[in-house]
Design an enzyme around this catalytic site. Structure first.
Site, short mmCIF file in Angstrom:
data_model
loop_
_atom_site.label_atom_id
_atom_site.label_comp_id
_atom_site.label_asym_id
_atom_site.label_seq_id
_atom_site.Cartn_x
_atom_site.Cartn_y
_atom_site.Cartn_z
CD GLU A 169 -2.62 1.37 -0.05
OE1 GLU A 169 -3.19 0.39 -0.42
OE2 GLU A 169 -2.37 2.25 -0.39
CE LYS A 224 5.15 0.75 1.21
NZ LYS A 224 4.27 1.81 1.32
CB CYS A 280 6.78 3.79 6.24
SG CYS A 280 5.28 2.72 6.42
#
Ligand code: UDX
Ligand code: UDX
Length: 483
Positions: A169, A224, A280
Site C-alpha cells: 500500500e 515498496k 515507514c
C-alpha cells in the site's frame, strides 16, 4: 467480474488496514469486508457511534465509515470466523523494527505477520488468496508460503489451498482517502496469474487498467521499500541543502522552487522540515540496508543508512539552534511546541521529529507546553516516556520546583503567556492563522518563533516584534553582510 471473490478479510485494523478496507468497501458494494484485529480496544473504537472517536484521524474517513459500516464493512475481533469465510485475506499487521536478536535495530520484526499466517493456516477453507499488505522485507512472501504449506501437510483437509501475493500500500497518512481513491499505481506481485487477476479485478472497479502493475513477487516487495527509501532520501537531500542556505544567505524555498522546475526532478517532496517521521521511512530504509548487508553489499547498506543518520543529525540540529538563540540556556524557560504529529492531518506520532526535539529541550531544562489539535496527552506521554507534570485542568504557573525540564499538554491555544519561544513542528493549518500581534504581547522579550515548516508569514511575525528563525532561511546572513 469478481465472481470468484465475495468475502474479504483484513487482519490488522491500523493506519493502513482501516482506511484501505473502508475505501475498498465503498468502491465494491457487492463484496463483504471483515476487518479483524486482536485489540478489543481498537475494534470498539472503529465501532464507535461517535465518529469523532475513531482510532485514526484521516480527512474523509468518518464520512465513508458512516456510509459503509455494518453494510458491507464490519470491524470485529472474530478472527476465526472472518478467516473461515474469506476468499481473500489481506495481512496488514504492524512490522516494527526488531529490538532484540538477529538484525536488532535494523530488520523488521515479523512476529505478527508470522502469527497471522499461522491463524490463516489454521482456519481457512477451500482456496484462499493471501495478500501481504504490510510493508515487508524482501522475501517475506516465502516465509508466509512456508507457514501456509507446512500446515497443509499436517491437515487431513484435502480441499485447502493458497496463493500468496504481494500488494503493498502506497497511501500517505493525512491524504490516505484520496491516495486510496486515486492511486498513482496498484502493484500486485505474484506467480499465480489467476490470483493476480482476481485481485486486479477488484481494483479495476475504480482504478484505470494502466495503473495496475503486475510483477514478480520479489520485485513488488522491493519496489515498496525502494519507493519509501527514494522519498526519504529526497527529504534528507533538501534538508541538507537548507543547512547550506542558512550559512550562505540563500533561501531553501527559492532553491527548492528552482530545483523542482526541472521536470526530471519534479516539485513534490522538496519541502524542508524538521526531519522525516512516520512509521515507514526509517524502518524501510533500515530494512533495505539490512538486506544489502545480508547479501554482503556493505557499501550499499552504508549508502542508505546515511539517509537515516542524516535525518537524526538534522533533528538534533534544530534543538541546538533553539538553545543557541535563547542565549545558550533554556533552563526554566517556557517554550511552546506547536504540533506533535509527524505531519499535518494525522494523529499519528510514530517517529515524529517532535519526539527527539522535545526530549532534547526537556533535557536542557526547558518547560514545554505542547499543543496539537489531534494528538492526545496520553499519546505524547507514551512517546516521550516522561510523565506530564501538570494535568490539563491545572491552570497553574509553570515555575519549576526543581531544575529538571518538564512538559504539559494544552488543548487550547492559550499557551503563549510568559513564553520565551514558540517552535512550529507540524504544519497544521490552524498554526498559519495565529495572530502574532496579539500573542507576542503575552511573551517574554526578546521572544523567538522557530518555524521548521515555513508556514508563518515572516512579515507578520517580525512586525509583532518577534525574532524569527525559519529553516533554510539565510536572509539574516544577507542583512548582517557577513560575506
Ligand atoms: C502499517 C503497515 O501495514 C506496516 O507494514 C508498516 O510497516 C507500518 O504501517 P499500520 O497499519 O500503520 O501498519 O500499523 P498499526 O496502526 O500499528 O496497525 C496494525 C494493527 O494490527 C494493530 O491494530 C494491531 O492490533 C493489529 N494486529 C497486530 C493484529 O490484529 N494481529 C496481530 O497479530 C498483530
Ligand atoms: C510515506 C509514503 O509517502 C507512502 O507512500 C508510504 O505508503 C508510507 O510512507 P507517510 O509516512 O504517511 O507516507 O507520509 P509522508 O507524506 O510521506 O511524510 C513522511 C514524512 O516526511 C513526514 O514527517 C513529513 O512531514 C516529511 N516530509 C514530507 C517532509 O519533510 N518534506 C516533504 O516534502 C514531504
Amino acid at each position: 467480474m469478481t465472481s470468484n471473490i465475495k468475502n474479504i478479510c483484513c487482519i490488522g485494523a491500523g493506519f493502513v488496514g482501516g482506511p484501505t478496507m473502508t475505501v475498498m468497501a465503498d468502491r465494491c458494494p457487492d463484496l463483504i469486508f471483515n476487518v479483524v484485529d486482536i485489540s478489543e480496544e481498537r475494534i470498539s473504537s472503529w465501532n464507535q457511534n461517535d465518529l469523532s472517536k475513531l482510532p485514526i484521524f484521516e480527512p474523509g474517513l468518518k464520512e465513508l465509515i458512516e456510509k459503509n459500516r455494518n453494510k458491507n464493512l464490519f470491524f470485529s475481533t472474530k478472527l476465526k470466523n472472518a478467516i473461515e469465510n474469506a476468499d481473500l485475506i489481506f495481512i496488514s499487521v504492524n512490522t516494527p523494527t526488531k529490538l532484540i536478536g538477529l538484525g536488532a535495530g535494523k530488520s523488521s520484526d515479523l512476529k505478527w505477520v508470522e502469527a497471522s499466517a499461522r491463524e490463516v493456516a489454521k482456519f481457512s477453507r477451500g482456496h484462499t488468496i493471501v495478500v501481504e499488505k504490510s510493508t515487508l522485507p524482501v522475501r517475506t512472501a516465502e516465509v508466509i508460503k512456508k507457514i501456509l504449506y507446512s500446515s497443509l501437510e499436517e491437515t487431513s483437509e484435502k480441499d485447502v489451498s493458497f496463493s500468496v501475493l504481494s500488494n503493498p500500500e502506497f497511501l500517505a497518512e493525512g491524504t490516505a482517502i484520496n491516495d486510496l481513491e486515486n492511486p498513482d499505481r496498484i502493484l500486485i506481485g505474484g506467480d499465480d496469474k489467476e490470483a493476480m487477476l482476481s485481485l486486479s479485478r477488484i481494483y479495476k472497479k475504480w482504478v484505470p487498467d494502466h495503473k495496475i502493475l503486475l510483477t514478480n513477487i520479489w520485485s513488488s516487495e522491493l519496489a515498496k521499500l525502494a519507493s519509501n527509501a527514494f522519498l526519504a532520501q529526497r527529504i534528507s537531500s533538501i534538508n541538507s541543502i537548507s543547512t547550506i542556505c542558512e550559512v550562505t544567505g540563500a533561501d531553501i524555498r527559492e532553491v527548492g522552487m528552482a530545483i523542482g522546475r526541472d521536470s526530471r526532478i519534479g516539485s513534490k517532496f522538496l519541502e524542508s522540515g524538521p526531519g522525516f517521521g512516520g512509521s515507514c521511512f526509517k524502518k524501510d530504509i533500515l530494512n533495505l540496508a539490512y538486506l544489502a548487508e545480508y547479501f554482503g553489499l556493505e557499501d550499499i547498506a552504508r549508502y542508505w543508512e546515511g539517509v537515516v543518520n542524516f535525518n537524526i543529525w538534522h533533528q538534533r540540529r534544530i534543538s541546538k539552534i533553539i538553545v543557541e538563540k535563547l542565549f545558550g540556556t533554556i533552563s526554566q524557560k517556557r517554550i511552546v511546541i506547536l504540533g506533535f504529529a509527524f505531519k499535518a492531518n494525522t494523529n499519528d506520532t510514530r517517529e515524529s521529529a517532535a519526539i527527539k526535539i522535545c526530549k532534547d529541550l526537556i533535557e536542557e531544562g526547558a518547560d514545554l507546553i505542547i499543543h496539537d489539535p489531534k494528538v492526545t496527552q496520553n499519546q505524547i506521554e507514551k512517546e516521550l516516556k516522561i510523565k506530564s507534570l501538570f494535568n490539563n485542568s491545572e491552570e497553574t504557573d509553570l515555575s519549576p520546583k526543581n531544575k529538571l525540564g518538564q512538559w504539559r499538554f494544552s488543548e487550547t491555544y492559550d499557551v503563549f503567556d510568559n513564553a520565551h519561544a514558540a517552535v512550529i513542528l507540524t504544519e497544521w493549518e490552524d498554526y498559519k492563522n495565529i495572530d502574532w500581534l496579539v500573542e507576542s504581547k503575552k511573551m517574554v522579550r526578546p521572544a523567538w518563533i522557530f518555524d521548521s515548516r515555513s508556514i508563518v508569514n515572516p512579515q507578520e511575525v517580525t512586525n509583532a516584534g518577534l525574532n524569527l528563525w525559519r529553516l533554510g532561511d539565510g536572509s539574516s546572513k544577507n542583512k548582517k553582510n557577513d560575506f
